[in-house]
Design a protein around this motif. Structure first.
Motif, PDB file in Angstrom:
ATOM      1  N   PRO A   1       0.795  -1.240   0.000  1.00 26.32           N
ATOM      2  CA  PRO A   1       0.000   0.000   0.000  1.00 26.32           C
ATOM      3  C   PRO A   1       0.827   1.289   0.000  1.00 26.32           C
ATOM      4  O   PRO A   1       0.248   2.369   0.074  1.00 26.32           O
ATOM      5  N   LEU A   2       2.128   1.208  -0.058  1.00 30.85           N
ATOM      6  CA  LEU A   2       2.957   2.409  -0.099  1.00 30.85           C
ATOM      7  C   LEU A   2       3.130   2.870  -1.541  1.00 30.85           C
ATOM      8  O   LEU A   2       2.853   2.123  -2.488  1.00 30.85           O
ATOM      9  N   PRO A   3       3.591   4.099  -1.750  1.00 27.85           N
ATOM     10  CA  PRO A   3       3.815   4.605  -3.114  1.00 27.85           C
ATOM     11  C   PRO A   3       4.880   3.787  -3.844  1.00 27.85           C
ATOM     12  O   PRO A   3       5.738   3.150  -3.212  1.00 27.85           O
TER      13      PRO A   3
ATOM     14  N   TRP B   1       7.298  -2.699   0.803  1.00 25.24           N
ATOM     15  CA  TRP B   1       6.417  -3.864   0.834  1.00 25.24           C
ATOM     16  C   TRP B   1       6.651  -4.821  -0.329  1.00 25.24           C
ATOM     17  O   TRP B   1       5.997  -5.871  -0.405  1.00 25.24           O
ATOM     18  N   PHE B   2       7.575  -4.476  -1.226  1.00 19.47           N
ATOM     19  CA  PHE B   2       7.812  -5.316  -2.407  1.00 19.47           C
ATOM     20  C   PHE B   2       8.179  -6.756  -2.041  1.00 19.47           C
ATOM     21  O   PHE B   2       7.584  -7.706  -2.585  1.00 19.47           O
ATOM     22  N   PRO B   3       9.142  -6.999  -1.147  1.00 17.79           N
ATOM     23  CA  PRO B   3       9.483  -8.395  -0.801  1.00 17.79           C
ATOM     24  C   PRO B   3       8.314  -9.174  -0.222  1.00 17.79           C
ATOM     25  O   PRO B   3       8.126 -10.366  -0.521  1.00 17.79           O
ATOM     26  N   ILE B   4       7.512  -8.493   0.610  1.00 18.99           N
ATOM     27  CA  ILE B   4       6.363  -9.170   1.217  1.00 18.99           C
ATOM     28  C   ILE B   4       5.330  -9.535   0.155  1.00 18.99           C
ATOM     29  O   ILE B   4       4.760 -10.634   0.170  1.00 18.99           O
ATOM     30  N   ASN B   5       5.106  -8.627  -0.797  1.00 18.38           N
ATOM     31  CA  ASN B   5       4.147  -8.904  -1.863  1.00 18.38           C
ATOM     32  C   ASN B   5       4.646 -10.001  -2.790  1.00 18.38           C
ATOM     33  O   ASN B   5       3.843 -10.783  -3.327  1.00 18.38           O
TER      34      ASN B   5
ATOM     35  N   GLU C   1       2.729 -13.558  -3.562  1.00 26.61           N
ATOM     36  CA  GLU C   1       2.457 -14.073  -4.908  1.00 26.61           C
ATOM     37  C   GLU C   1       2.961 -15.502  -5.057  1.00 26.61           C
ATOM     38  O   GLU C   1       2.285 -16.353  -5.640  1.00 26.61           O
ATOM     39  N   VAL C   2       4.157 -15.754  -4.545  1.00 33.81           N
ATOM     40  CA  VAL C   2       4.723 -17.105  -4.623  1.00 33.81           C
ATOM     41  C   VAL C   2       3.896 -18.090  -3.806  1.00 33.81           C
ATOM     42  O   VAL C   2       3.817 -19.288  -4.128  1.00 33.81           O
TER      43      VAL C   2
END
Length: 243
Positions: A156-158, A164-168, A172-173
Protein backbone atom coordinates in the motif's frame (compact mmCIF):
# COMPACT_ATOMS: atom_id res chain seq x y z
CA UNK A 1 3.76 -53.90 25.58
CA UNK A 2 1.22 -51.17 24.90
CA UNK A 3 3.20 -50.06 21.89
CA UNK A 4 3.19 -53.60 20.43
CA UNK A 5 -0.57 -53.83 20.86
CA UNK A 6 -0.99 -50.49 19.09
CA UNK A 7 1.21 -51.59 16.20
CA UNK A 8 -0.58 -54.88 15.84
CA UNK A 9 -3.96 -53.19 15.83
CA UNK A 10 -2.98 -50.81 13.03
CA UNK A 11 -1.15 -53.30 10.79
CA UNK A 12 -3.94 -53.29 8.21
CA UNK A 13 -4.22 -49.50 8.08
CA UNK A 14 -2.88 -48.25 4.76
CA UNK A 15 -3.28 -44.81 3.24
CA UNK A 16 0.20 -44.49 1.71
CA UNK A 17 1.24 -44.31 -1.93
CA UNK A 18 2.82 -47.56 -3.11
CA UNK A 19 5.04 -48.42 -6.04
CA UNK A 20 3.47 -50.92 -8.44
CA UNK A 21 5.91 -51.21 -11.34
CA UNK A 22 9.58 -50.24 -11.44
CA UNK A 23 11.40 -49.28 -14.65
CA UNK A 24 14.51 -47.42 -15.71
CA UNK A 25 14.67 -44.35 -17.94
CA UNK A 26 17.98 -42.74 -18.90
CA UNK A 27 19.66 -44.63 -16.08
CA UNK A 28 17.16 -43.41 -13.46
CA UNK A 29 14.95 -45.75 -11.44
CA UNK A 30 11.30 -44.71 -11.75
CA UNK A 31 8.05 -46.15 -10.42
CA UNK A 32 4.49 -46.47 -11.57
CA UNK A 33 2.60 -45.82 -8.35
CA UNK A 34 -0.95 -46.27 -7.14
CA UNK A 35 -1.47 -42.56 -7.84
CA UNK A 36 -0.61 -43.07 -11.52
CA UNK A 37 -3.04 -45.96 -11.80
CA UNK A 38 -5.88 -44.08 -10.06
CA UNK A 39 -5.12 -41.01 -12.16
CA UNK A 40 -5.30 -43.13 -15.32
CA UNK A 41 -8.68 -44.55 -14.27
CA UNK A 42 -10.02 -41.05 -13.54
CA UNK A 43 -8.81 -39.79 -16.93
CA UNK A 44 -10.42 -42.76 -18.69
CA UNK A 45 -13.73 -41.99 -16.95
CA UNK A 46 -13.54 -38.34 -18.05
CA UNK A 47 -12.51 -39.21 -21.62
CA UNK A 48 -15.24 -41.84 -21.85
CA UNK A 49 -17.84 -39.35 -20.65
CA UNK A 50 -16.54 -36.75 -23.11
CA UNK A 51 -16.81 -39.20 -26.04
CA UNK A 52 -20.37 -40.14 -25.09
CA UNK A 53 -21.29 -36.48 -24.59
CA UNK A 54 -19.87 -35.58 -28.02
CA UNK A 55 -21.90 -38.31 -29.69
CA UNK A 56 -25.02 -37.28 -27.81
CA UNK A 57 -24.67 -33.63 -28.82
CA UNK A 58 -24.14 -34.58 -32.48
CA UNK A 59 -27.55 -36.27 -32.34
CA UNK A 60 -29.05 -33.54 -30.17
CA UNK A 61 -32.76 -32.84 -30.41
CA UNK A 62 -34.58 -29.58 -29.78
CA UNK A 63 -36.23 -31.05 -26.71
CA UNK A 64 -33.41 -32.68 -24.72
CA UNK A 65 -33.93 -35.97 -23.01
CA UNK A 66 -31.89 -38.62 -21.26
CA UNK A 67 -28.13 -38.26 -21.53
CA UNK A 68 -28.36 -35.07 -23.61
CA UNK A 69 -30.26 -33.44 -20.77
CA UNK A 70 -27.48 -34.40 -18.30
CA UNK A 71 -24.77 -33.00 -20.57
CA UNK A 72 -26.60 -29.73 -21.11
CA UNK A 73 -27.27 -29.40 -17.38
CA UNK A 74 -23.56 -29.83 -16.57
CA UNK A 75 -22.52 -27.30 -19.22
CA UNK A 76 -25.09 -24.77 -18.06
CA UNK A 77 -24.04 -25.14 -14.41
CA UNK A 78 -20.35 -24.68 -15.24
CA UNK A 79 -21.06 -21.73 -17.56
CA UNK A 80 -23.23 -20.15 -14.86
CA UNK A 81 -20.52 -20.57 -12.22
CA UNK A 82 -17.79 -19.10 -14.42
CA UNK A 83 -20.01 -16.34 -15.78
CA UNK A 84 -21.20 -15.17 -12.36
CA UNK A 85 -17.61 -14.91 -11.11
CA UNK A 86 -15.60 -13.73 -14.10
CA UNK A 87 -18.15 -11.60 -15.92
CA UNK A 88 -16.85 -10.39 -19.28
CA UNK A 89 -13.76 -12.57 -18.93
CA UNK A 90 -15.76 -15.78 -18.60
CA UNK A 91 -15.76 -16.65 -22.31
CA UNK A 92 -11.95 -16.93 -22.43
CA UNK A 93 -11.61 -19.20 -19.42
CA UNK A 94 -14.79 -21.26 -19.17
CA UNK A 95 -13.21 -24.24 -20.97
CA UNK A 96 -10.18 -24.22 -18.68
CA UNK A 97 -12.17 -23.76 -15.47
CA UNK A 98 -14.71 -26.35 -16.56
CA UNK A 99 -11.98 -28.89 -17.32
CA UNK A 100 -10.23 -28.30 -14.00
CA UNK A 101 -13.55 -28.49 -12.13
CA UNK A 102 -14.51 -31.82 -13.69
CA UNK A 103 -11.04 -33.32 -13.21
CA UNK A 104 -10.78 -32.34 -9.54
CA UNK A 105 -14.37 -33.37 -8.79
CA UNK A 106 -14.04 -36.82 -10.37
CA UNK A 107 -10.67 -37.29 -8.65
CA UNK A 108 -12.20 -36.41 -5.28
CA UNK A 109 -15.18 -38.69 -5.87
CA UNK A 110 -13.00 -41.61 -6.96
CA UNK A 111 -12.79 -42.69 -3.31
CA UNK A 112 -16.34 -43.98 -3.72
CA UNK A 113 -14.96 -46.50 -6.24
CA UNK A 114 -12.41 -47.79 -3.76
CA UNK A 115 -9.58 -45.80 -5.31
CA UNK A 116 -7.08 -43.61 -3.51
CA UNK A 117 -8.05 -40.11 -4.78
CA UNK A 118 -5.27 -38.70 -7.01
CA UNK A 119 -5.78 -35.33 -5.33
CA UNK A 120 -4.58 -36.92 -2.07
CA UNK A 121 -1.12 -36.83 -3.70
CA UNK A 122 0.70 -33.48 -3.62
CA UNK A 123 2.34 -34.42 -6.91
CA UNK A 124 -1.10 -33.97 -8.52
CA UNK A 125 -2.36 -30.85 -6.76
CA UNK A 126 0.91 -28.88 -6.97
CA UNK A 127 0.97 -28.84 -10.84
CA UNK A 128 -2.63 -27.59 -10.78
CA UNK A 129 -1.58 -24.72 -8.51
CA UNK A 130 1.48 -23.94 -10.67
CA UNK A 131 -0.67 -23.94 -13.82
CA UNK A 132 -3.01 -21.41 -12.22
CA UNK A 133 0.00 -19.34 -11.12
CA UNK A 134 1.38 -19.29 -14.69
CA UNK A 135 -1.97 -18.28 -16.20
CA UNK A 136 -2.49 -15.53 -13.61
CA UNK A 137 0.86 -13.89 -14.23
CA UNK A 138 0.67 -14.36 -17.99
CA UNK A 139 -2.63 -12.48 -18.01
CA UNK A 140 -1.20 -9.87 -15.64
CA UNK A 141 1.74 -9.06 -17.92
CA UNK A 142 -0.56 -9.18 -20.95
CA UNK A 143 -3.30 -6.91 -19.62
CA UNK A 144 -1.47 -4.53 -17.25
CA UNK A 145 1.23 -1.97 -17.85
CA UNK A 146 4.61 -2.55 -16.16
CA UNK A 147 4.20 0.57 -14.04
CA UNK A 148 0.82 -0.66 -12.80
CA UNK A 149 2.31 -4.05 -11.90
CA UNK A 150 5.15 -2.33 -10.03
CA UNK A 151 2.70 -0.08 -8.20
CA UNK A 152 0.67 -3.12 -7.18
CA UNK A 153 3.74 -4.89 -5.87
CA UNK A 154 4.67 -1.84 -3.80
CA UNK A 155 1.14 -1.35 -2.44
CA UNK A 156 0.00 0.00 0.00
CA UNK A 157 2.96 2.41 -0.10
CA UNK A 158 3.81 4.60 -3.11
CA UNK A 159 5.82 3.01 -5.99
CA UNK A 160 8.90 5.04 -5.10
CA UNK A 161 9.00 3.43 -1.65
CA UNK A 162 9.14 -0.36 -2.31
CA UNK A 163 9.34 -1.47 1.30
CA UNK A 164 6.42 -3.86 0.83
CA UNK A 165 7.81 -5.32 -2.41
CA UNK A 166 9.48 -8.40 -0.80
CA UNK A 167 6.36 -9.17 1.22
CA UNK A 168 4.15 -8.90 -1.86
CA UNK A 169 6.53 -11.17 -3.80
CA UNK A 170 6.23 -13.78 -1.05
CA UNK A 171 2.43 -13.49 -1.14
CA UNK A 172 2.46 -14.07 -4.91
CA UNK A 173 4.72 -17.11 -4.62
CA UNK A 174 2.46 -18.47 -1.89
CA UNK A 175 -0.54 -18.58 -4.25
CA UNK A 176 0.18 -21.94 -5.93
CA UNK A 177 1.38 -23.40 -2.62
CA UNK A 178 -1.76 -22.39 -0.74
CA UNK A 179 -4.05 -23.52 -3.58
CA UNK A 180 -2.44 -26.93 -3.87
CA UNK A 181 -1.96 -27.53 -0.14
CA UNK A 182 -5.58 -26.68 0.68
CA UNK A 183 -6.89 -29.21 -1.83
CA UNK A 184 -4.28 -31.84 -0.98
CA UNK A 185 -4.65 -31.60 2.80
CA UNK A 186 -8.44 -31.75 2.83
CA UNK A 187 -8.63 -34.77 0.52
CA UNK A 188 -5.76 -36.56 2.26
CA UNK A 189 -7.37 -36.02 5.67
CA UNK A 190 -10.53 -37.74 4.44
CA UNK A 191 -8.47 -40.61 3.01
CA UNK A 192 -6.61 -41.04 6.30
CA UNK A 193 -9.80 -40.92 8.35
CA UNK A 194 -11.51 -43.59 6.26
CA UNK A 195 -8.36 -45.77 6.35
CA UNK A 196 -8.27 -45.49 10.14
CA UNK A 197 -11.95 -46.39 10.44
CA UNK A 198 -11.65 -49.45 8.20
CA UNK A 199 -8.34 -50.47 9.82
CA UNK A 200 -9.30 -50.05 13.48
CA UNK A 201 -12.99 -50.97 13.23
CA UNK A 202 -12.85 -53.46 10.38
CA UNK A 203 -15.21 -55.97 12.03
CA UNK A 204 -17.89 -53.41 12.79
CA UNK A 205 -17.25 -50.99 9.88
CA UNK A 206 -20.16 -52.38 7.91
CA UNK A 207 -22.74 -50.10 6.37
CA UNK A 208 -22.43 -47.05 8.60
CA UNK A 209 -19.13 -45.75 7.09
CA UNK A 210 -21.19 -44.95 3.99
CA UNK A 211 -22.40 -41.84 5.80
CA UNK A 212 -18.78 -40.76 6.28
CA UNK A 213 -18.08 -41.38 2.60
CA UNK A 214 -20.93 -39.01 1.82
CA UNK A 215 -19.15 -36.30 3.81
CA UNK A 216 -15.48 -36.93 2.99
CA UNK A 217 -15.87 -37.96 -0.67
CA UNK A 218 -18.99 -36.15 -1.88
CA UNK A 219 -19.58 -33.09 0.31
CA UNK A 220 -15.97 -32.22 1.15
CA UNK A 221 -14.80 -33.22 -2.34
CA UNK A 222 -17.35 -30.95 -4.01
CA UNK A 223 -16.59 -28.05 -1.65
CA UNK A 224 -12.84 -28.28 -2.27
CA UNK A 225 -13.40 -28.43 -6.02
CA UNK A 226 -15.54 -25.31 -5.89
CA UNK A 227 -13.06 -23.47 -3.65
CA UNK A 228 -10.10 -24.25 -5.91
CA UNK A 229 -11.93 -23.09 -9.05
CA UNK A 230 -13.40 -20.03 -7.33
CA UNK A 231 -9.99 -18.87 -6.12
CA UNK A 232 -8.50 -19.53 -9.56
CA UNK A 233 -11.15 -17.37 -11.23
CA UNK A 234 -10.69 -14.61 -8.65
CA UNK A 235 -6.92 -14.52 -9.13
CA UNK A 236 -7.27 -14.41 -12.92
CA UNK A 237 -9.87 -11.66 -12.76
CA UNK A 238 -7.66 -9.58 -10.48
CA UNK A 239 -4.74 -10.05 -12.85
CA UNK A 240 -6.78 -8.89 -15.86
CA UNK A 241 -8.57 -5.97 -14.21
CA UNK A 242 -5.96 -3.71 -12.65
CA UNK A 243 -8.52 -1.21 -11.31
Amino acid sequence: MGQNVLLSSTVDIDFMIHGVLKYELFGQELWITTTHICLFIVLMIIIGFAVLANRAMKRATEVPGGFQNVVELIVEMLDGMVGSTMGKNAKKFRNYIGTVFIFILISNLSGLLGLRPPTADYGVTMPLGVLTFVIVHYMQFKCQKPKDIWAGMCSPLPPWLPIWFPINVISEVAVPISLSLRLFANILSGTVMMALIYGLLKWIAIGWPAALHVYFDIFSGAIQTYVFCMLTMTYINNAIDSD
